[in-house]
Design a protein around this motif. Sequence first.
Motif, PDB file in Angstrom:
ATOM      1  N   VAL A  78       0.834  -1.206   0.000  1.00 52.94           N
ATOM      2  CA  VAL A  78       0.000   0.000   0.000  1.00 52.94           C
ATOM      3  C   VAL A  78       0.868   1.255   0.000  1.00 52.94           C
ATOM      4  O   VAL A  78       0.582   2.227  -0.720  1.00 52.94           O
ATOM      5  CB  VAL A  78      -0.941  -0.019   1.219  1.00 52.94           C
ATOM      6  CG1 VAL A  78      -1.690   1.304   1.338  1.00 52.94           C
ATOM      7  CG2 VAL A  78      -1.930  -1.168   1.106  1.00 52.94           C
ATOM      8  N   CYS A  79       1.927   1.255   0.781  1.00 56.10           N
ATOM      9  CA  CYS A  79       2.812   2.426   0.822  1.00 56.10           C
ATOM     10  C   CYS A  79       3.496   2.652  -0.522  1.00 56.10           C
ATOM     11  O   CYS A  79       3.648   3.803  -0.958  1.00 56.10           O
ATOM     12  CB  CYS A  79       3.864   2.244   1.916  1.00 56.10           C
ATOM     13  SG  CYS A  79       3.216   2.330   3.600  1.00 56.10           S
ATOM     14  N   ARG A  80       3.882   1.592  -1.193  1.00 56.27           N
ATOM     15  CA  ARG A  80       4.468   1.740  -2.531  1.00 56.27           C
ATOM     16  C   ARG A  80       3.494   2.389  -3.498  1.00 56.27           C
ATOM     17  O   ARG A  80       3.831   3.344  -4.203  1.00 56.27           O
ATOM     18  CB  ARG A  80       4.890   0.365  -3.071  1.00 56.27           C
ATOM     19  CG  ARG A  80       6.197  -0.161  -2.545  1.00 56.27           C
ATOM     20  CD  ARG A  80       6.520  -1.470  -3.239  1.00 56.27           C
ATOM     21  NE  ARG A  80       7.787  -2.047  -2.810  1.00 56.27           N
ATOM     22  CZ  ARG A  80       8.306  -3.176  -3.321  1.00 56.27           C
ATOM     23  NH1 ARG A  80       7.626  -3.852  -4.248  1.00 56.27           N
ATOM     24  NH2 ARG A  80       9.456  -3.619  -2.889  1.00 56.27           N
ATOM     25  N   GLY A  81       2.270   1.871  -3.523  1.00 61.10           N
ATOM     26  CA  GLY A  81       1.278   2.432  -4.438  1.00 61.10           C
ATOM     27  C   GLY A  81       0.961   3.884  -4.134  1.00 61.10           C
ATOM     28  O   GLY A  81       0.839   4.716  -5.047  1.00 61.10           O
ATOM     29  N   LEU A  82       0.841   4.230  -2.850  1.00 58.55           N
ATOM     30  CA  LEU A  82       0.532   5.606  -2.492  1.00 58.55           C
ATOM     31  C   LEU A  82       1.668   6.559  -2.839  1.00 58.55           C
ATOM     32  O   LEU A  82       1.441   7.675  -3.332  1.00 58.55           O
ATOM     33  CB  LEU A  82       0.217   5.689  -0.993  1.00 58.55           C
ATOM     34  CG  LEU A  82      -1.111   5.075  -0.545  1.00 58.55           C
ATOM     35  CD1 LEU A  82      -1.212   5.086   0.981  1.00 58.55           C
ATOM     36  CD2 LEU A  82      -2.289   5.826  -1.141  1.00 58.55           C
TER      37      LEU A  82
END
Length: 232
Positions: A78-82
């Motif tokens: 999720v942090c990568r995508g955000l």
Amino acid sequence: MGNMATEIVAFIFTISGWVLTSSTLPTDYWKVSSVDGTVITTATFWSNLWKTCVTDSTGVSNCKDFPSMLALDGYIQVCRGLMISAVCLGFFGAVLALVGMKCTKIGGSETTKARITCLSGLHFILNGICCLTACSLYAHRITSEFFDPLFVAQKFELGAALFIGWAGSALCILGGFIFCFSLTGGFSLSRAEFSYNGAASFISSRQKHSKPSNGPLYQAGSSRQFGKNAYV
């Protein structure tokens, strides 16, 4: 002139925030932990969104990339995508800001440029929200593991990348709101000018159509109307 200066200040804030946000993505120290033994044996463990490493007292680092995206923890994905979304939103926001600002010669009319600048501000606000969410989610995972007495694995602390990301998010959100609120005066001024021009044209057309005639028919009609009302 004041509105243009406000847009320049907002542009400086948003670009600075976007640079900080973009630099957060490849930064090494998202979380860090030190293991101190004797004076000679000291190791520093650190990780980011792409790899985990250990650095000994001599400065030699041994890193291991995360083997598979599907095998990662959910919060890292999720942090990568955000963060990637934040970088992309900041890029398009910067392009729209250059087109929509009053100090540039492209973008069309004043109303069109104002709408483009407002759209740029929304891009930067979303950029800041994405980066803020990613950094906060990562920090929450670190703090929850650190203060959990049942967690027996290696515990980490907040790295420098998280603070850089929070600072960039604040600048992007602040600059985006300045972009949006700096345009309210321009929109109200445009509506006032439109209303004034419309009222002036309506009054002039009404005077044109209601102009009295000096012809004999008008005089006859006036005399008949006067004679009719004389007996009332």
